[in-house]
Design a protein around this motif. Structure first.
Motif, PDB file in Angstrom:
ATOM      1  N   ILE A   1     154.056  67.459  17.283  1.00  0.00           N
ATOM      2  CA  ILE A   1     153.182  68.446  18.217  1.00  0.00           C
ATOM      3  C   ILE A   1     154.474  69.135  19.445  1.00  0.00           C
ATOM      4  O   ILE A   1     155.176  68.511  19.723  1.00  0.00           O
ATOM      5  N   ASN A   2     154.238  70.344  19.376  1.00  0.00           N
ATOM      6  CA  ASN A   2     154.968  71.100  20.383  1.00  0.00           C
ATOM      7  C   ASN A   2     154.232  71.748  21.577  1.00  0.00           C
ATOM      8  O   ASN A   2     153.291  72.287  21.325  1.00  0.00           O
ATOM      9  N   ALA A   3     154.777  71.325  22.662  1.00  0.00           N
ATOM     10  CA  ALA A   3     153.906  71.854  23.699  1.00  0.00           C
ATOM     11  C   ALA A   3     154.720  72.256  24.948  1.00  0.00           C
ATOM     12  O   ALA A   3     156.184  72.195  25.048  1.00  0.00           O
ATOM     13  N   GLU A   4     154.610  73.543  25.623  1.00  0.00           N
ATOM     14  CA  GLU A   4     155.151  74.078  26.576  1.00  0.00           C
ATOM     15  C   GLU A   4     154.883  73.927  27.895  1.00  0.00           C
ATOM     16  O   GLU A   4     153.448  74.085  28.236  1.00  0.00           O
ATOM     17  N   TYR A   5     155.692  73.559  28.914  1.00  0.00           N
ATOM     18  CA  TYR A   5     155.322  73.187  30.518  1.00  0.00           C
ATOM     19  C   TYR A   5     155.880  74.187  31.333  1.00  0.00           C
ATOM     20  O   TYR A   5     156.696  74.771  31.379  1.00  0.00           O
ATOM     21  N   MET A   6     155.275  74.103  32.560  1.00  0.00           N
ATOM     22  CA  MET A   6     155.650  74.672  33.785  1.00  0.00           C
ATOM     23  C   MET A   6     155.476  76.148  33.898  1.00  0.00           C
ATOM     24  O   MET A   6     155.940  76.883  34.621  1.00  0.00           O
ATOM     25  N   GLY A   7     154.577  76.648  33.103  1.00  0.00           N
ATOM     26  CA  GLY A   7     153.788  78.221  33.087  1.00  0.00           C
ATOM     27  C   GLY A   7     155.004  79.218  32.701  1.00  0.00           C
ATOM     28  O   GLY A   7     155.701  79.176  31.810  1.00  0.00           O
ATOM     29  N   HIS A   8     155.199  80.095  33.809  1.00  0.00           N
ATOM     30  CA  HIS A   8     155.849  81.276  33.511  1.00  0.00           C
ATOM     31  C   HIS A   8     157.527  80.895  33.601  1.00  0.00           C
ATOM     32  O   HIS A   8     157.858  80.185  34.676  1.00  0.00           O
ATOM     33  N   CYS A   9     158.280  81.711  32.846  1.00  0.00           N
ATOM     34  CA  CYS A   9     159.824  81.618  33.107  1.00  0.00           C
ATOM     35  C   CYS A   9     160.476  82.806  34.108  1.00  0.00           C
ATOM     36  O   CYS A   9     159.957  83.597  34.242  1.00  0.00           O
ATOM     37  N   THR A  10     161.289  82.188  34.730  1.00  0.00           N
ATOM     38  CA  THR A  10     162.152  82.821  35.546  1.00  0.00           C
ATOM     39  C   THR A  10     162.976  83.799  34.980  1.00  0.00           C
ATOM     40  O   THR A  10     164.098  84.369  35.974  1.00  0.00           O
ATOM     41  N   ARG A  11     163.450  83.747  33.825  1.00  0.00           N
ATOM     42  CA  ARG A  11     164.283  84.510  33.049  1.00  0.00           C
ATOM     43  C   ARG A  11     163.951  85.357  32.018  1.00  0.00           C
ATOM     44  O   ARG A  11     162.830  85.192  31.900  1.00  0.00           O
ATOM     45  N   ALA A  12     164.739  86.450  31.680  1.00  0.00           N
ATOM     46  CA  ALA A  12     164.410  87.447  30.837  1.00  0.00           C
ATOM     47  C   ALA A  12     165.108  87.539  29.699  1.00  0.00           C
ATOM     48  O   ALA A  12     165.817  88.747  29.656  1.00  0.00           O
ATOM     49  N   CYS A  13     164.980  86.725  28.655  1.00  0.00           N
ATOM     50  CA  CYS A  13     165.927  86.700  27.588  1.00  0.00           C
ATOM     51  C   CYS A  13     165.402  87.937  26.583  1.00  0.00           C
ATOM     52  O   CYS A  13     163.930  88.021  26.551  1.00  0.00           O
ATOM     53  N   SER A  17     159.329  86.215  24.341  1.00  0.00           N
ATOM     54  CA  SER A  17     157.941  87.088  24.678  1.00  0.00           C
ATOM     55  C   SER A  17     157.155  86.193  25.869  1.00  0.00           C
ATOM     56  O   SER A  17     156.160  86.570  26.196  1.00  0.00           O
ATOM     57  N   VAL A  18     157.835  85.165  26.089  1.00  0.00           N
ATOM     58  CA  VAL A  18     157.072  84.323  27.231  1.00  0.00           C
ATOM     59  C   VAL A  18     157.174  85.109  28.625  1.00  0.00           C
ATOM     60  O   VAL A  18     158.318  85.908  28.725  1.00  0.00           O
ATOM     61  N   ARG A  19     156.287  85.235  29.213  1.00  0.00           N
ATOM     62  CA  ARG A  19     156.220  86.016  30.563  1.00  0.00           C
ATOM     63  C   ARG A  19     157.278  85.707  31.721  1.00  0.00           C
ATOM     64  O   ARG A  19     157.248  84.572  31.712  1.00  0.00           O
ATOM     65  N   THR A  20     157.698  86.656  32.254  1.00  0.00           N
ATOM     66  CA  THR A  20     158.883  86.477  33.127  1.00  0.00           C
ATOM     67  C   THR A  20     158.282  86.687  34.616  1.00  0.00           C
ATOM     68  O   THR A  20     157.414  87.672  34.652  1.00  0.00           O
ATOM     69  N   GLU A  21     158.440  85.652  35.622  1.00  0.00           N
ATOM     70  CA  GLU A  21     157.853  85.911  36.892  1.00  0.00           C
ATOM     71  C   GLU A  21     159.140  85.261  37.737  1.00  0.00           C
ATOM     72  O   GLU A  21     159.276  84.102  37.762  1.00  0.00           O
ATOM     73  N   PRO A  22     159.822  86.228  38.679  1.00  0.00           N
ATOM     74  CA  PRO A  22     160.793  85.637  39.529  1.00  0.00           C
ATOM     75  C   PRO A  22     160.126  84.442  40.309  1.00  0.00           C
ATOM     76  O   PRO A  22     160.729  83.511  40.697  1.00  0.00           O
ATOM     77  N   SER A  23     158.788  84.217  40.794  1.00  0.00           N
ATOM     78  CA  SER A  23     158.318  83.339  41.776  1.00  0.00           C
ATOM     79  C   SER A  23     157.156  82.801  41.257  1.00  0.00           C
ATOM     80  O   SER A  23     155.922  83.244  41.785  1.00  0.00           O
ATOM     81  N   PRO A  24     156.972  82.170  40.057  1.00  0.00           N
ATOM     82  CA  PRO A  24     155.775  81.609  39.499  1.00  0.00           C
ATOM     83  C   PRO A  24     155.131  80.645  40.499  1.00  0.00           C
ATOM     84  O   PRO A  24     156.017  79.967  41.395  1.00  0.00           O
TER      85      PRO A  24
END
Length: 243
Positions: A1-13, A17-24
């Protein structure tokens, strides 16, 4: 099982395609407990937890991830093996130590691409040498910890550079590595430079085994949480426990 944690990412590689947000928003304080409850009901034996980068948090989210691991282990009475695919925590030793000493079984952190391609593809805060240092520190703070990294291919690298990357990983005592084909997730992300042949993937698997990796998964559809790899990692961990 693969799960992603802690919402939006502060980086922009450029590949992600994960949404970037400076202050999530802050992490959900109930997420560790709720995650553990869900996993206990699923009846699985191995879980991969992936996290976004949270440079807005003082510890990069390390305490949140560590608490999630502890909750999973407690709720499942240690029956579930946990692999954490972690961010780089900006190279912060304390954060890396927090995650590694949480009771997880495998610490994974992806180099993503070869060194030359890193500045143009990964976020400017993510450097090749910093990622290697993160993997080295994981082994240093918990000797014997199984470590793992992954590379996307087809983004402009040469096979010679891929071999050098394997050597760099082995120099930092990384145990397992996976190689997969980069695929453009949407039109706003960088394009595929080329499609690596199955023969080339096979050659990388053989070379990785020659260099001493305990496990190498290499193929067009292989990803860092590759299922066959998880089965192999589970066997490695069981042998480690028995010894």
């Amino acid at each position: 099982i693969n799960a992603e944690y802690m919402g939006h990412c502060t980086r922009a590689c450029r590949f992600c395609s994960v949404r970037t947000e400076p202050s999530p928003p802050p992490p959900d304080p109930m997420e560790p407990q709720n995650t553990a409850e869900a996993i206990a009901k699923w009846g699985v034996g191995y879980i991969v937890m992936t996290m976004v980068n949270r440079d807005d948090l003082p510890d990069g989210g390390a305490a949140h991830i560590a608490e999630t691991v502890r909750c999973i282990k407690e709720r499942t009475e240690g029956r579930v093996l946990v692999e954490v695919l972690a961010g780089d925590f900006m190279g912060n030793r304390s954060s890396i130590e927090t995650v590694c000493k949480s009771g997880l079984d495998v610490f994974a952190h992806n180099l993503e691409v070869v060194e030359r391609c890193t500045p143009s593809i990964r976020d400017r805060r993510a450097t090749y040498r910093q990622s290697l240092e993160v993997l080295r520190l994981a082994k240093e703070v918990v000797p014997g910890m199984l470590t793992k990294s992954s590379l996307m291919l087809g983004v402009g690298e040469t096979m010679e550079e891929v071999e050098q990357t394997m050597r760099d990983l082995r120099d930092n005592d990384v145990d397992c590595v996976t190689f997969g084909q980069y695929l453009q997730p949407n039109k706003s992300r960088m394009k595929v430079h080329r499609f690596v042949t199955p023969e080339e993937f096979d050659q990388l698997r053989v070379r990785g085994e020659e260099l001493g990796f305990k496990y190498v998964a290499s193929g067009p559809l292989v990803r860092s949480s590759y299922r066959a790899g998880e089965l192999f990692m589970k066997n490695l961990l069981n042998k480690k426990t028995q010894s």
